[in-house]
Design an enzyme around this catalytic site. Structure first.
Site, PDB file in Angstrom:
ATOM      1  N   LYS A 146     -30.612  28.724   2.376  1.00 29.94           N
ATOM      2  CA  LYS A 146     -29.487  29.529   1.923  1.00 29.94           C
ATOM      3  C   LYS A 146     -28.838  30.315   3.062  1.00 29.94           C
ATOM      4  O   LYS A 146     -27.667  30.694   2.966  1.00 29.94           O
ATOM      5  CB  LYS A 146     -29.943  30.483   0.807  1.00 29.94           C
ATOM      6  CG  LYS A 146     -30.287  29.764  -0.492  1.00 29.94           C
ATOM      7  CD  LYS A 146     -29.155  28.876  -1.007  1.00 29.94           C
ATOM      8  CE  LYS A 146     -29.487  28.289  -2.373  1.00 29.94           C
ATOM      9  NZ  LYS A 146     -28.450  27.315  -2.829  1.00 29.94           N
ATOM     10  N   ASP A 166     -27.022  20.388  -4.520  1.00 28.71           N
ATOM     11  CA  ASP A 166     -26.883  21.849  -4.485  1.00 28.71           C
ATOM     12  C   ASP A 166     -25.702  22.387  -3.683  1.00 28.71           C
ATOM     13  O   ASP A 166     -25.131  23.392  -4.071  1.00 28.71           O
ATOM     14  CB  ASP A 166     -28.174  22.460  -3.926  1.00 28.71           C
ATOM     15  CG  ASP A 166     -28.295  23.944  -4.205  1.00 28.71           C
ATOM     16  OD1 ASP A 166     -28.023  24.361  -5.351  1.00 28.71           O
ATOM     17  OD2 ASP A 166     -28.671  24.680  -3.288  1.00 28.71           O
ATOM     18  N   ARG A 179     -41.228  25.065  -7.222  1.00 31.53           N
ATOM     19  CA  ARG A 179     -40.201  24.158  -6.695  1.00 31.53           C
ATOM     20  C   ARG A 179     -40.815  23.008  -5.914  1.00 31.53           C
ATOM     21  O   ARG A 179     -41.982  23.035  -5.514  1.00 31.53           O
ATOM     22  CB  ARG A 179     -39.233  24.921  -5.787  1.00 31.53           C
ATOM     23  CG  ARG A 179     -38.268  25.821  -6.535  1.00 31.53           C
ATOM     24  CD  ARG A 179     -37.243  26.448  -5.604  1.00 31.53           C
ATOM     25  NE  ARG A 179     -36.288  27.266  -6.315  1.00 31.53           N
ATOM     26  CZ  ARG A 179     -35.121  26.837  -6.796  1.00 31.53           C
ATOM     27  NH1 ARG A 179     -34.766  25.580  -6.627  1.00 31.53           N
ATOM     28  NH2 ARG A 179     -34.305  27.654  -7.437  1.00 31.53           N
ATOM     29  N   SER A 235     -29.157  28.815 -10.623  1.00 33.24           N
ATOM     30  CA  SER A 235     -30.507  28.265 -10.699  1.00 33.24           C
ATOM     31  C   SER A 235     -30.974  28.183 -12.151  1.00 33.24           C
ATOM     32  O   SER A 235     -30.800  29.125 -12.925  1.00 33.24           O
ATOM     33  CB  SER A 235     -31.454  29.157  -9.896  1.00 33.24           C
ATOM     34  OG  SER A 235     -32.779  28.694  -9.979  1.00 33.24           O
ATOM     35  N   LYS A 243     -28.254  21.848 -12.581  1.00 37.46           N
ATOM     36  CA  LYS A 243     -27.499  21.148 -11.531  1.00 37.46           C
ATOM     37  C   LYS A 243     -28.228  19.906 -11.031  1.00 37.46           C
ATOM     38  O   LYS A 243     -27.660  18.824 -10.940  1.00 37.46           O
ATOM     39  CB  LYS A 243     -27.232  22.062 -10.332  1.00 37.46           C
ATOM     40  CG  LYS A 243     -26.199  23.122 -10.499  1.00 37.46           C
ATOM     41  CD  LYS A 243     -25.728  23.694  -9.178  1.00 37.46           C
ATOM     42  CE  LYS A 243     -26.793  23.970  -8.167  1.00 37.46           C
ATOM     43  NZ  LYS A 243     -27.786  24.966  -8.602  1.00 37.46           N
ATOM     44  N   THR A 244     -29.482  20.096 -10.668  1.00 37.76           N
ATOM     45  CA  THR A 244     -30.249  18.981 -10.108  1.00 37.76           C
ATOM     46  C   THR A 244     -30.541  17.933 -11.161  1.00 37.76           C
ATOM     47  O   THR A 244     -30.351  16.731 -10.941  1.00 37.76           O
ATOM     48  CB  THR A 244     -31.566  19.503  -9.502  1.00 37.76           C
ATOM     49  OG1 THR A 244     -31.256  20.439  -8.461  1.00 37.76           O
ATOM     50  CG2 THR A 244     -32.381  18.365  -8.916  1.00 37.76           C
ATOM     51  N   HIS A 300     -21.327  25.770  -4.451  1.00 39.35           N
ATOM     52  CA  HIS A 300     -22.721  25.764  -4.906  1.00 39.35           C
ATOM     53  C   HIS A 300     -22.781  24.838  -6.109  1.00 39.35           C
ATOM     54  O   HIS A 300     -22.633  25.267  -7.255  1.00 39.35           O
ATOM     55  CB  HIS A 300     -23.154  27.189  -5.269  1.00 39.35           C
ATOM     56  CG  HIS A 300     -24.613  27.303  -5.595  1.00 39.35           C
ATOM     57  ND1 HIS A 300     -25.105  28.208  -6.505  1.00 39.35           N
ATOM     58  CD2 HIS A 300     -25.688  26.624  -5.126  1.00 39.35           C
ATOM     59  CE1 HIS A 300     -26.412  28.096  -6.585  1.00 39.35           C
ATOM     60  NE2 HIS A 300     -26.790  27.141  -5.766  1.00 39.35           N
ATOM     61  N   ARG A 325     -35.970  34.130  -3.172  1.00 33.38           N
ATOM     62  CA  ARG A 325     -35.157  34.887  -2.211  1.00 33.38           C
ATOM     63  C   ARG A 325     -35.222  36.383  -2.547  1.00 33.38           C
ATOM     64  O   ARG A 325     -35.482  36.765  -3.672  1.00 33.38           O
ATOM     65  CB  ARG A 325     -33.697  34.422  -2.263  1.00 33.38           C
ATOM     66  CG  ARG A 325     -33.441  33.050  -1.705  1.00 33.38           C
ATOM     67  CD  ARG A 325     -31.956  32.700  -1.777  1.00 33.38           C
ATOM     68  NE  ARG A 325     -31.434  32.905  -3.130  1.00 33.38           N
ATOM     69  CZ  ARG A 325     -30.760  33.967  -3.537  1.00 33.38           C
ATOM     70  NH1 ARG A 325     -30.505  34.952  -2.686  1.00 33.38           N
ATOM     71  NH2 ARG A 325     -30.338  34.059  -4.777  1.00 33.38           N
TER      72      ARG A 325
END
Length: 533
Positions: A201, A258, A324, A239, A243-244, A221, A60
């Site tokens: 996003k 997410d 990713r 990031s 989390k994942t 988030h 981003r």
């Protein structure tokens, strides 16, 4: 899996200003995969996944993300260097340029929705220049049944034209790429960048305004999963903090990785229909669910193949460290039906502290929970960005400041209220370094982090002895099943204890300096949650 490709519905984009377009509507993942390869825009990996390159932008571009300032947003958005205002007339003119650019072209259109809870559902129509961008949206947004397409009415539109370049001097952008939200026209307009995360996003940012303002629901988030007893766990983190990875637990059902909402009915629902995971250094041993999800239908971004093969080299970061994969959630076997959970019992704040200072697990008081949520701390690792030669603290309010249109205090107040009402335990997890900072110590072993989280979820840390960290005041368990005792206190893992103490004070000062801008909005309880020293 949903059945696609059966619809005979034809649509016009004239109402969006896109004229005489060759509209490829609601194509199947297989069709989009094949079109991408036929056009030379991607190749197939040895596992069947589509590998594409997003071009100039591999992440981003926060400085090029704008919100139109209008009667809806004027008095509600927290304007500044995160939420950058954009003139309404400039948006209209730029939008018309983009739609003119897409007119008379082949475009790919997908009707989808976000928010798994029907009471909060938001219909989204996506118009993309590239087939692979449309496949990303198939993966990441929720997929309506065929019967729902006949009378589908879009609440929001995403218009994505990576090949269109803005003229900053004329269009009001900073440079040629842009991602702009218009809450009056209900459009996310993206151009000049192929990075797919801008679409995901963009809608997340819209929901982060709509849900608290209109629905009294907290957007988060975070990732989330559900245990066998129906208890929901929530994992906040920036990031690269895990989390994942940590929510993909073989013993718990995944709600999502997410973006979620927490309702007044004490339920947690996924915004999305898929996962968007980092794959740097991915191995089947450490992250089997993600590794096995990389098959046909998944999209790999900016990866490199091993020489002479179509096998991904997950250690190769020559294009970007932000490699990713996106895939529909049904590529994961162990998922929560309906993507909704109830009864949140544990919240984990994930920080990849590359200084090696924070404990690998600590239990937070309500004041500390609010303080660390508003702080949203992790640390950048040396080498991941130009000019970053040693670990640097990185604070992102609410663990997602780039996507939060309202003032962080609004989200913190909502979270604090819900935590108290639900009686949840809140934990701070350092998934970063131990035994020293980056370059001296090593990253905490994933199996140990998993063991600590499992112990917290199972109530095995409820009755153990705790001692407070001398600088941060965090309550550190002195024992944890399947974790060596000496690992639990970070100071014990450093060879040079004086160096640890000095760095701890330095990091505490960074926390205080960052929090200074929030002090006027924080009550005494929240202020007491900060570092002691």
């Amino acid at each position: 899996m949903d059945n696609y490709g059966l619809s005979t519905k034809t649509i016009s984009l004239e109402n969006l200003g896109i004229k005489n377009a060759n509209v490829r509507y609601q194509l199947t993942p297989d069709e989009l995969h094949d079109i991408t390869i036929e056009k030379g825009q991607g190749v197939e990996s040895d596992t069947g996944a589509l590998a594409i390159n997003t071009g100039e932008f591999t992440g981003r571009s926060p400085q090029d993300r704008f919100i139109v300032r209008d009667s809806i947003t004027e008095d509600k958005v927290w304007w500044g260097n995160i939420n950058i205002p954009f003139d309404s007339a400039k948006f209209d003119a730029l939008y018309n340029k983009v739609t003119d650019y897409l007119s008379n072209k082949e475009v790919f259109v997908r009707d989808s929705y976000v928010c798994a809870d029907e009471d909060y559902r938001l219909n989204v129509r996506v118009v993309t220049e590239y087939a692979w961008s449309n496949l990303f949206c198939y993966n990441m947004f929720l997929r309506p049944d065929e019967s729902e397409l006949d009378d589908f009415v879009a609440d929001w539109h995403v218009v994505c034209a990576p090949g269109f370049m803005a003229d900053p001097a004329v269009d009001g952008t900073r440079q040629h790429n842009f991602a702009i939200l218009d809450f009056t026209r209900k459009i996310a307009l993206i151009g000049g960048t192929g990075y797919t995360g801008e679409m995901k996003k963009g809608i997340f940012s819209a929901l982060n305004f709509i849900l608290p303002v209109d629905k009294n629901t907290l957007p988060m988030h975070c990732s989330a999963n559900v245990g066998e007893k129906g208890d929901t766990a929530i994992f906040f983190g920036l990031s690269g903090t895990g989390k994942t990875t940590l929510s993909a637990d073989p013993d718990r059902k995944l709600i999502g990785d997410d973006e979620h909402g927490w309702t007044n009915e004490n339920s947690v629902f996924n915004f999305e229909g898929g996962c968007y995971a980092k794959v740097i250094n991915l191995t089947e041993e450490n992250e089997p669910d993600i590794f096995r999800a990389i098959k046909r239908g998944a999209i790999l971004e900016n990866v490199i193949f091993k020489e002479g093969t179509n096998e991904v080299d997950f250690e190769d970061v020559s294009i970007t460290p932000n490699t990713r994969v996106s895939y529909p959630i049904y590529h994961i076997d162990n998922i929560q039906p309906g993507s909704v959970g109830h009864n949140p019992k544990n919240i984990f704040f994930l920080s990849a502290d590359s200084f090696g200072i924070l404990p690998p697990i600590s239990k937070l008081t309500p004041g500390q929970a609010a303080y660390y949520f508003i702080s949203g701390y992790t640390a950048k690792v040396a080498g991941t960005e130009a000019g970053v030669n040693e670990p640097q603290p990185n604070f992102s309010a609410c663990f997602g400041a780039p996507f939060m249109p309202l003032h962080p205090a609004k989200y913190a107040e909502m979270l604090s209220s819900k935590m108290k009402e639900a009686g949840v335990n809140v934990w701070l997890i350092n998934t970063g370094w131990t035994g020293g900072a980056y370059g001296t110590g090593h990253r905490m072993k994933l199996k140990l982090t998993r063991a600590m989280i499992t112990a917290a979820l199972n109530g095995q840390l409820d009755n153990v002895e705790y001692k407070n960290h001398k600088v941060f005041g965090l309550a550190i368990p002195q024992t944890c099943p399947n974790v060596p005792d000496e690992v639990l206190n970070p100071r014990n893992t450093w060879e040079d204890k004086d160096a640890y103490d000095a760095k701890a004070l330095e990091l505490a000062e960074a926390f205080k300096n960052n929090f200074a801008k929030f002090e006027e909005f924080a009550n005494e309880e929240i202020m007491s949650g900060g570092p002691l020293a």
